[in-house]
Design an enzyme around this catalytic site. Structure first.
Site, PDB file in Angstrom:
ATOM      1  N   ARG A  93      41.702  53.097  57.350  1.00  0.00           N
ATOM      2  CA  ARG A  93      42.713  53.421  56.340  1.00  0.00           C
ATOM      3  C   ARG A  93      43.882  54.217  56.924  1.00  0.00           C
ATOM      4  O   ARG A  93      44.922  54.330  56.274  1.00  0.00           O
ATOM      5  CB  ARG A  93      42.089  54.240  55.196  1.00  0.00           C
ATOM      6  CG  ARG A  93      41.068  53.488  54.363  1.00  0.00           C
ATOM      7  CD  ARG A  93      40.528  54.379  53.260  1.00  0.00           C
ATOM      8  NE  ARG A  93      39.450  53.737  52.525  1.00  0.00           N
ATOM      9  CZ  ARG A  93      39.605  52.943  51.474  1.00  0.00           C
ATOM     10  NH1 ARG A  93      40.830  52.702  51.038  1.00  0.00           N
ATOM     11  NH2 ARG A  93      38.581  52.407  50.860  1.00  0.00           N
ATOM     12  N   ARG A 152      47.381  55.248  43.486  1.00  0.00           N
ATOM     13  CA  ARG A 152      46.621  54.690  44.611  1.00  0.00           C
ATOM     14  C   ARG A 152      47.545  53.888  45.534  1.00  0.00           C
ATOM     15  O   ARG A 152      47.395  53.910  46.758  1.00  0.00           O
ATOM     16  CB  ARG A 152      45.488  53.803  44.087  1.00  0.00           C
ATOM     17  CG  ARG A 152      44.381  54.580  43.381  1.00  0.00           C
ATOM     18  CD  ARG A 152      43.394  53.653  42.713  1.00  0.00           C
ATOM     19  NE  ARG A 152      42.628  52.889  43.689  1.00  0.00           N
ATOM     20  CZ  ARG A 152      41.972  51.764  43.396  1.00  0.00           C
ATOM     21  NH1 ARG A 152      42.011  51.266  42.183  1.00  0.00           N
ATOM     22  NH2 ARG A 152      41.299  51.142  44.335  1.00  0.00           N
ATOM     23  N   ARG A 199      42.692  44.227  33.515  1.00  0.00           N
ATOM     24  CA  ARG A 199      41.237  44.056  33.442  1.00  0.00           C
ATOM     25  C   ARG A 199      40.659  44.781  32.235  1.00  0.00           C
ATOM     26  O   ARG A 199      41.042  45.904  31.925  1.00  0.00           O
ATOM     27  CB  ARG A 199      40.565  44.576  34.718  1.00  0.00           C
ATOM     28  CG  ARG A 199      40.528  43.569  35.840  1.00  0.00           C
ATOM     29  CD  ARG A 199      39.539  43.995  36.918  1.00  0.00           C
ATOM     30  NE  ARG A 199      39.964  45.204  37.587  1.00  0.00           N
ATOM     31  CZ  ARG A 199      40.611  45.212  38.756  1.00  0.00           C
ATOM     32  NH1 ARG A 199      40.897  44.085  39.374  1.00  0.00           N
ATOM     33  NH2 ARG A 199      40.960  46.360  39.312  1.00  0.00           N
ATOM     34  N   ARG A 205      38.742  50.474  32.161  1.00  0.00           N
ATOM     35  CA  ARG A 205      38.239  51.558  33.009  1.00  0.00           C
ATOM     36  C   ARG A 205      39.374  52.512  33.355  1.00  0.00           C
ATOM     37  O   ARG A 205      40.531  52.104  33.457  1.00  0.00           O
ATOM     38  CB  ARG A 205      37.641  50.999  34.302  1.00  0.00           C
ATOM     39  CG  ARG A 205      36.418  50.136  34.108  1.00  0.00           C
ATOM     40  CD  ARG A 205      35.806  49.774  35.444  1.00  0.00           C
ATOM     41  NE  ARG A 205      36.822  49.396  36.448  1.00  0.00           N
ATOM     42  CZ  ARG A 205      36.547  49.126  37.713  1.00  0.00           C
ATOM     43  NH1 ARG A 205      35.304  49.193  38.154  1.00  0.00           N
ATOM     44  NH2 ARG A 205      37.511  48.777  38.558  1.00  0.00           N
ATOM     45  N   LYS A 253      41.414  41.347  48.714  1.00  0.00           N
ATOM     46  CA  LYS A 253      40.684  41.353  49.983  1.00  0.00           C
ATOM     47  C   LYS A 253      39.224  40.936  49.804  1.00  0.00           C
ATOM     48  O   LYS A 253      38.694  40.143  50.581  1.00  0.00           O
ATOM     49  CB  LYS A 253      40.744  42.742  50.629  1.00  0.00           C
ATOM     50  CG  LYS A 253      42.147  43.225  50.939  1.00  0.00           C
ATOM     51  CD  LYS A 253      42.144  44.533  51.702  1.00  0.00           C
ATOM     52  CE  LYS A 253      41.502  45.679  50.949  1.00  0.00           C
ATOM     53  NZ  LYS A 253      42.213  46.035  49.705  1.00  0.00           N
TER      54      LYS A 253
END
Length: 215
Positions: A88, A171, A127, A160, A13
């Protein structure tokens, strides 16, 4: 052009919102960013939200809506806005409708970026970042020359905590439960545009522009 970008974590997004801003000067509005800005600037709503955020507590919908309303009144939103990460939930979407009606604004489209869960987990969990210089790599898409080490300063790369696969999966489950119902909510209002969020960002952007009538 007033838009909402829907999509789970790692759907892209933010990347697409930045492209729209470059081409059409429509600001991307992230509720996290504007909450932090309101706190930093010491606005009345920021003073209420600040202690809650500092304590890691939930910021009530009415406060978030109030801060979004403050942001939408700013001059750079006169030609449009892109809401990223908000609403949300259905109650937030209903509150947003009431607030936009009060401001005399209408949504033109709600674009949902559709990406399979396994791809989202791959994007996020791949990542790696350099704790020294902040450079970001991806083990599949943009790996460092020497696996596990930063190209710029040779520091060992880290993952991370919120990029770990199990964290991303949680999530995504939360998104499916709380946010996915917004697709039906906006489809019933004739606003929903769903596009494939897998592929080169440039190609996805072309599809997004077609969906909102900017191609």
């Amino acid at each position: 052009m007033n838009l909402i970008l829907l999509g789970p974590p790692n759907a892209g997004k933010g990347t697409q919102a930045k492209k729209l801003y470059v081409d059409y000067s429509i600001p991307q509005i992230s509720t996290g960013d504007i909450l932090r800005k309101a706190v930093r600037e010491g606005t009345e709503l920021g003073k209420l939200a600040g202690p809650l955020m500092a304590a890691g507590s939930y910021v009530p919908d009415e406060l978030v809506i109030g801060i979004v309303e403050e942001r939408l009144k700013e001059a750079d939103c006169a030609q449009g806005f892109i809401l990223d990460g908000f609403p949300r939930t259905i109650p937030q979407a209903e509150a947003l409708e009431r607030m936009l009606a009060k401001l005399g604004k209408n949504l033109h489209a709600v674009v949902s970026l559709e990406v399979p869960h396994e791809k989202l987990i791959e994007r996020g969990s791949g990542r790696r970042s350099c704790p020294n210089c902040g450079a970001v790599y991806h083990v599949y898409q943009s790996p460092p020359k020497r696996a596990g080490f930063c190209d710029k300063d040779g520091t060992g790369l880290i993952q991370r905590e919120d990029d770990k696969a199990e964290v991303i999966e949680k999530r995504l489950q939360k998104y499916d439960k709380e946010t996915s119902p917004l697709k039906q909510f906006y489809a019933q209002r004739g606003l929903l545009k769903s596009i494939d969020g897998v592929g080169p960002p440039e190609g996805i952007y072309e599809e997004l522009k077609k969906a909102v009538g900017k191609a």
